[in-house]
Design an enzyme around this catalytic site. Structure first.
Site, short mmCIF file in Angstrom:
data_model
loop_
_atom_site.label_atom_id
_atom_site.label_comp_id
_atom_site.label_asym_id
_atom_site.label_seq_id
_atom_site.Cartn_x
_atom_site.Cartn_y
_atom_site.Cartn_z
N LYS A 11 -8.88 7.30 -1.21
CA LYS A 11 -8.02 7.09 -0.04
C LYS A 11 -8.82 6.99 1.26
CE LYS A 11 -3.96 9.27 -2.13
NZ LYS A 11 -2.97 10.37 -1.99
N TYR A 51 3.98 2.45 -3.51
CA TYR A 51 4.63 3.76 -3.49
C TYR A 51 6.16 3.65 -3.45
CZ TYR A 51 0.10 5.98 -2.82
OH TYR A 51 -1.18 6.44 -2.99
N ARG A 104 -10.49 16.99 -5.00
CA ARG A 104 -9.63 17.40 -3.89
C ARG A 104 -10.08 18.72 -3.28
NH1 ARG A 104 -4.56 15.11 -7.07
NH2 ARG A 104 -4.44 13.04 -6.13
N ASN A 114 -5.44 13.76 0.84
CA ASN A 114 -5.99 14.47 -0.32
C ASN A 114 -7.03 13.67 -1.11
OD1 ASN A 114 -4.28 12.70 -1.62
ND2 ASN A 114 -3.14 14.27 -2.73
N HIS A 117 -6.03 9.13 -5.33
CA HIS A 117 -4.81 8.98 -6.12
C HIS A 117 -5.23 8.76 -7.56
CE1 HIS A 117 -0.98 7.29 -7.58
NE2 HIS A 117 -1.75 6.44 -8.22
N GLU A 128 0.47 0.45 -12.35
CA GLU A 128 -0.37 0.51 -11.16
C GLU A 128 -1.58 -0.40 -11.25
OE1 GLU A 128 0.84 5.09 -9.94
OE2 GLU A 128 -1.18 4.70 -10.70
#
Length: 143
Positions: A11, A51, A104, A114, A117, A128
């Site tokens: 991320k 999402y 994390r 965080n 994913h 996905e």
């Protein structure tokens, strides 16, 4: 044991702190192979589509804003029980609850930022992966 594929996203928070290499190294040390990867700055439409299952939840707008705040690195990982193995490497969604030594616990600052994913099931992984990669962009590794 089943050879599976899973989707991983590093991320914007982890990308901006230059943790990509360290995160990839952890995947490889755990026996997961990177069979596709790309850096991408998600558009609002990209993030909202990815999402979409969270659209009615209170955090959706903040999640979309965060995921479009900078580049991400999207990858397909392959290996034995890849979905579970990847999630174990990531640690709990909330970094305060993540076991020491997980991605994390080591790189995330909050439940909102965080670091990464990971697909939560084989079915989610298939959906996905198809969202970000065409079949011809995935390179199975035989050596």
């Amino acid at each position: 044991m089943a050879i599976e594929r899973t989707l991983s996203i590093v991320k914007p928070d982890a990308v901006s702190k230059n943790h990509i290499g360290e995160i990839f190294a952890r995947f490889e040390k755990a026996g997961l192979k990177i069979v596709a990867t790309k850096m991408k700055h998600l558009s609002q439409a990209d993030a909202e589509g990815f999402y979409a299952e969270h659209k009615e939840r209170g955090f959706f707008g903040d999640l979309v804003a965060f995921m479009t705040s900078g580049p991400v690195v999207v990858s397909v990982l392959e290996g034995e029980n890849a979905v579970l193995a990847h999630r174990e490497i990531l640690g709990a969604t909330n970094p305060k609850e993540a076991a020491p030594g997980t991605i994390r616990a080591d790189f995330a600052v909050s439940i909102d930022e965080n670091a990464a994913h990971g697909s939560d099931s084989v079915a989610s992984a298939e959906r996905e992966i198809a969202y970000f990669f065409a079949d011809n962009e995935i390179c199975p590794r035989t050596r």
